[in-house]
Design a protein around this motif. Structure first.
Motif, PDB file in Angstrom:
ATOM      1  N   ARG A   8      36.835  37.045  34.995  1.00  0.00           N
ATOM      2  CA  ARG A   8      37.929  37.081  35.958  1.00  0.00           C
ATOM      3  C   ARG A   8      38.614  38.446  35.928  1.00  0.00           C
ATOM      4  O   ARG A   8      38.772  39.046  34.873  1.00  0.00           O
ATOM      5  N   ASP A  17      42.309  32.829  44.368  1.00  0.00           N
ATOM      6  CA  ASP A  17      41.052  32.201  44.746  1.00  0.00           C
ATOM      7  C   ASP A  17      40.244  33.174  45.601  1.00  0.00           C
ATOM      8  O   ASP A  17      40.693  34.284  45.911  1.00  0.00           O
ATOM      9  N   HIS A  18      39.036  32.763  45.978  1.00  0.00           N
ATOM     10  CA  HIS A  18      38.116  33.683  46.660  1.00  0.00           C
ATOM     11  C   HIS A  18      38.693  34.183  47.974  1.00  0.00           C
ATOM     12  O   HIS A  18      38.643  35.387  48.272  1.00  0.00           O
ATOM     13  N   GLU A  19      39.256  33.292  48.789  1.00  0.00           N
ATOM     14  CA  GLU A  19      39.816  33.696  50.076  1.00  0.00           C
ATOM     15  C   GLU A  19      40.964  34.687  49.889  1.00  0.00           C
ATOM     16  O   GLU A  19      41.063  35.684  50.607  1.00  0.00           O
ATOM     17  N   GLN A  22      39.751  38.165  48.776  1.00  0.00           N
ATOM     18  CA  GLN A  22      39.231  38.909  49.920  1.00  0.00           C
ATOM     19  C   GLN A  22      40.364  39.463  50.779  1.00  0.00           C
ATOM     20  O   GLN A  22      40.329  40.621  51.211  1.00  0.00           O
TER      21      GLN A  22
END
Length: 335
Positions: A8, A17-19, A22
């Motif tokens: 991490r 989180d991934h969203e 990004q």
């Protein structure tokens, strides 16, 4: 053996989180330096929303002016946008209503920036939504936004029958600065000994000015809004000299929160405002106000209104709609 998860990223990036990661990387590309360093006009250009997608269909959307005469006889007016849901059957006393206050550090933000979330509330909670285009600082410093919020609410109550709403089923909601204004409205009604909304929906609300709780340090350089940015926004709102202490500016410092509307408080894990908002939820609960608090993990400040970007935004709005339906129906907050 070390318990550190080396897969991490370090610091707050490891919490996203991934969203959100990004989105944070995209923001870092388009905004490589802190937001406040752009100056007032630069901040407004950067935060200006694109034309709203209007994905969610409602029965009607109209522009109006909330006009109200205060007890001292002064006449006030503020622009509003009114969303009406599709026919949900007979409502002899009128439809329930949500008064919505957009975020933006009291300095930026617009009706267009919360257009989709207001449409979702109208459909999901089966209510009329009135979105308030309150005046912005620094041209209109504190208490202009508070005054405009009072005006919009007074207009709703006094013209409920004409507007087709039930004056006994009005809720108030807002995100960030708008969350602070929603909390201030409840305190203002308490001070004037007037009925409370059926629910105050506070989304990472701005409720204090001390910048002392741990999240101000832990997430000082978090995406979109850092601590220096928040301090800059506050200066736009109160001026360099500040203003006399007022619970309508800093609800967390109010002497008592007893008797305020039941509260649904939403916070984001990676947000410098997080600890202030959660301290307010605890204060409300300690003063006997029913409170439901949900901290959304893995997301940062501003996620709630970004419906197409964050899955958890849709989850949070859906959950909030369920709470509003309960409140409009006279039920207690869902657990």
């Amino acid at each position: 053996m070390s318990s550190v998860d080396h897969s991490r990223p370090p610091g707050w990036r490891g919490l996203l989180d991934h969203e959100s990661l990004q989105a944070a990387d995209f923001l870092a590309e388009v905004l490589p330096r802190p937001l406040h360093t752009l100056g007032l006009e630069g901040v407004r250009r950067f935060t200006a929303p694109q034309p709203p997608p209007r994905i969610t269909q409602v029965a009607s959307v109209t522009e109006d002016a909330a006009t109200w005469t205060d007890p001292a006889g002064a006449r006030h007016s503020v622009p509003v946008r009114v969303y009406r849901p599709h026919d949900s059957g007979p409502e002899p006393a009128g439809l329930p209503c949500l008064l919505y206050l957009h975020g933006g550090g009291f300095t930026v933000g617009s009706l267009d920036g919360v257009d989709e979330v207001c449409r979702l509330f109208s459909v999901g909670a089966g209510c009329v939504v009135v979105s308030v285009d309150y005046r912005l600082a620094p041209e209109h410093p504190f208490p202009a936004a508070v005054d405009d919020t009072r005006t919009a609410h007074g207009w709703l109550v006094e013209n409920a029958a004409e507007l087709g709403i039930d004056s006994h089923r009005i809720a108030v909601a807002g995100d960030s600065a708008g969350g602070g204004l929603a909390a201030s409205l409840c305190l203002d009604l308490q001070r004037r000994e007037l009925p409370q909304p059926v629910l105050q929906l506070l989304v990472y609300p701005a409720v204090d000015d001390t910048f002392t709780r741990p999240s101000w340090t832990e997430f000082a350089d978090a995406p979109l809004l850092g601590t220096a940015d928040a301090r800059w926004f506050l200066r736009q709102y109160v001026g360099d000299e500040g203003v006399p202490p007022s619970p309508l500016l800093t609800p967390l410092q109010a002497p008592s929160l007893a008797g305020l509307a039941p509260a649904h408080v939403i916070t984001a894990e990676v947000d410098c405002l997080r600890d202030d908002a959660e301290a307010y939820a605890r204060r409300l609960e300690a003063d006997g106000v029913p409170v439901r608090h949900h901290r959304y993990p893995g997301v940062f400040h501003g996620f709630f209104t970004e419906i197409g970007t964050f899955t958890k935004a849709a989850d949070a709005v859906t959950d909030a709609c369920a709470g509003l339906r309960k409140a409009f129906g006279g039920a207690a907050l869902p657990v």
